[in-house]
Design an enzyme around this catalytic site. Structure first.
Site, PDB file in Angstrom:
ATOM      1  N   MET A  23       0.852  -1.071   0.063  1.00 24.42           N
ATOM      2  CA  MET A  23       0.159  -0.177  -0.420  1.00 24.42           C
ATOM      3  C   MET A  23       0.981   1.378   0.031  1.00 24.42           C
ATOM      4  O   MET A  23       0.299   2.466  -0.679  1.00 24.42           O
ATOM      5  CB  MET A  23      -1.283   0.140   1.205  1.00 24.42           C
ATOM      6  CG  MET A  23      -1.736  -1.192   1.271  1.00 24.42           C
ATOM      7  SD  MET A  23      -3.491  -0.414   0.560  1.00 24.42           S
ATOM      8  CE  MET A  23      -3.419   1.075   1.755  1.00 24.42           C
ATOM      9  N   GLY A  24       1.849   1.150   0.295  1.00 23.72           N
ATOM     10  CA  GLY A  24       2.404   2.667   0.826  1.00 23.72           C
ATOM     11  C   GLY A  24       4.070   2.163   1.610  1.00 23.72           C
ATOM     12  O   GLY A  24       4.508   1.163   1.350  1.00 23.72           O
ATOM     13  N   LYS A  41       4.343   7.065   7.188  1.00 21.72           N
ATOM     14  CA  LYS A  41       3.740   5.994   5.646  1.00 21.72           C
ATOM     15  C   LYS A  41       2.869   6.541   5.333  1.00 21.72           C
ATOM     16  O   LYS A  41       2.138   7.535   5.252  1.00 21.72           O
ATOM     17  CB  LYS A  41       3.267   4.757   6.327  1.00 21.72           C
ATOM     18  CG  LYS A  41       1.973   4.246   5.923  1.00 21.72           C
ATOM     19  CD  LYS A  41       1.666   3.030   6.732  1.00 21.72           C
ATOM     20  CE  LYS A  41       1.389   1.691   6.329  1.00 21.72           C
ATOM     21  NZ  LYS A  41       0.346   0.636   6.467  1.00 21.72           N
ATOM     22  N   ASP A 136      -7.242  -9.501  10.214  1.00 22.03           N
ATOM     23  CA  ASP A 136      -5.956  -8.913   9.096  1.00 22.03           C
ATOM     24  C   ASP A 136      -4.843  -9.505  10.054  1.00 22.03           C
ATOM     25  O   ASP A 136      -3.395  -9.470   9.829  1.00 22.03           O
ATOM     26  CB  ASP A 136      -5.367  -7.987   8.478  1.00 22.03           C
ATOM     27  CG  ASP A 136      -4.822  -8.606   6.973  1.00 22.03           C
ATOM     28  OD1 ASP A 136      -4.710 -10.756   7.037  1.00 22.03           O
ATOM     29  OD2 ASP A 136      -3.729  -8.423   6.364  1.00 22.03           O
TER      30      ASP A 136
END
Length: 354
Positions: A23-24, A41, A136
């Site tokens: 994602m980043g 982030k 998750d």
């Protein structure tokens, strides 16, 4: 995924690049006024253009911001870069992901497992009490810092959370499986939407299994095979890999990994307390989460001396037939039989003579 080192945005100056994710990217940074060192982030540019991904990123920030707990990552600010990518700032931690420790060291000694699992149970209990299900949970999302008394964890990445009182937009399509396959609960593996804290309990137990054995509980080469194992199979016993763990620990793991969620522990606290009891320790999570590892090890050894392991199964009884007599022994037995017959006949004759 351009390097942002040296850029300034949101009152922060970006420093060295730390890590990249799907994602980043994460950088070290510094607040321009206070000088505080932070982790920054930033969403990758291609991800920032995805509305669902951007919303998940915002939700990750909002959820973590609301969860003030010593074992959950502390986030600071949220903003947008000059080129339109979202960013958040977090406490800067020194350590590594639990997944790296397990890959390097394999199964851990019980005292170290106890301390980390107590911290994880407290973090999850805090989240669940606020109506947040992580969904998750995995070793990649548990960051381990080294402290004088031992490991101290931070739970990361609340981008996949489910809010029990859901008010925001739905971030997954109907039937989509969200989460890392190795640590999914059976209900997640089946694509069910009815996910509650007991799904996190399943993942928590899977991590418990891996801490003890060094192996993933439901390992396979393909995602369908992994999901099939989660839904229909049991993992190998813990003690095959690590005999330092008592049989009572095995019982806790098996209950935490039950396929039907109503048969599992009802909460992360219940699982954590059962784990402590399996080692003969008082079920006081706050206490053992802060206790130095060496002191935990001493307490476990002391308890093991007071409460011995269940007795071993009885020795196998041989079913071999009785030993056959030798030739000499057969001769002796035959002679004795003849003599007895003679004496019996003689006695009868003496009794019957007139």
């Amino acid at each position: 995924m351009g390097d942002r080192t040296g850029q300034r945005f949101g009152g922060y100056t970006v420093g060295a690049h730390i890590a990249d994710g799907s994602m980043g990217a994460v950088y070290e940074g510094r607040h321009d006024e206070s000088g505080e060192r932070v982790a920054i982030k930033v969403l990758h540019s291609r991800v920032a253009r995805d509305a669902v991904a951007a919303e998940r990123f915002r939700r990750e920030y909002e959820t973590a911001k609301s969860l003030q707990n010593p074992y959950i990552i502390e986030v600071r600010d949220f903003g947008e870069t000059d080129d339109g990518a979202d960013f958040m700032t977090m406490e800067l931690l020194e350590g590594e992901e639990l997944s790296l420790i397990l890959a390097r060291e394999g199964g851990l000694r019980p005292a170290r497992t106890v301390r980390m699992l107590c911290q994880l149970a407290l973090a999850l209990h805090h989240a669940h009490a606020d109506g947040v299900v992580h969904r998750d949970l995995k070793p990649d999302n548990i960051f381990v810092c080294s402290r004088p008394g031992g490991d101290e964890i931070r739970v990361l990445d609340f981008g996949s959370v489910k809010l029990q009182m859901e008010t925001g937009p739905k971030l997954t399509m109907l039937g989509t499986i969200l989460g890392s396959p190795y640590y999914m609960s059976p209900e997640q593996a089946r694509g069910e939407l009815d996910v509650d804290p007991r799904s996190d309990v399943f993942a928590q137990t899977s991590i418990m299994y891996e801490l003890a054995t060094g192996d993933v509980a439901f390992a396979a080469d393909t995602i369908p095979d992994i999901l099939n194992k989660i839904i229909g199979e049991e993992p190998p016993p813990v003690r095959i890999a690590n005999t330092a763990y008592p049989w009572s620990f095995e019982d806790v793991v098996m209950k935490g990994l039950r396929k039907e969620k109503r048969e599992r522990f009802g909460s992360s606290l219940e699982l954590g307390e059962a784990m402590l009891s399996a080692f003969g320790l008082e079920p006081e999570l706050e206490r053992w989460a802060r206790t130095p590892i060496e002191a935990i090890e001493t307490a476990i050894l002391s308890s093991a001396e007071e409460v011995p392991e269940p007795p071993s199964p009885p020795a196998f009884a041989s079913s071999a037939p009785p030993e056959l007599p030798t030739r000499d022994r057969r001769a002796t037995v035959l002679a004795a039989g003849v003599l007895l017959a003679v004496l019996t006949a003689l006695g009868a004759w003496l009794l019957l003579r007139p």
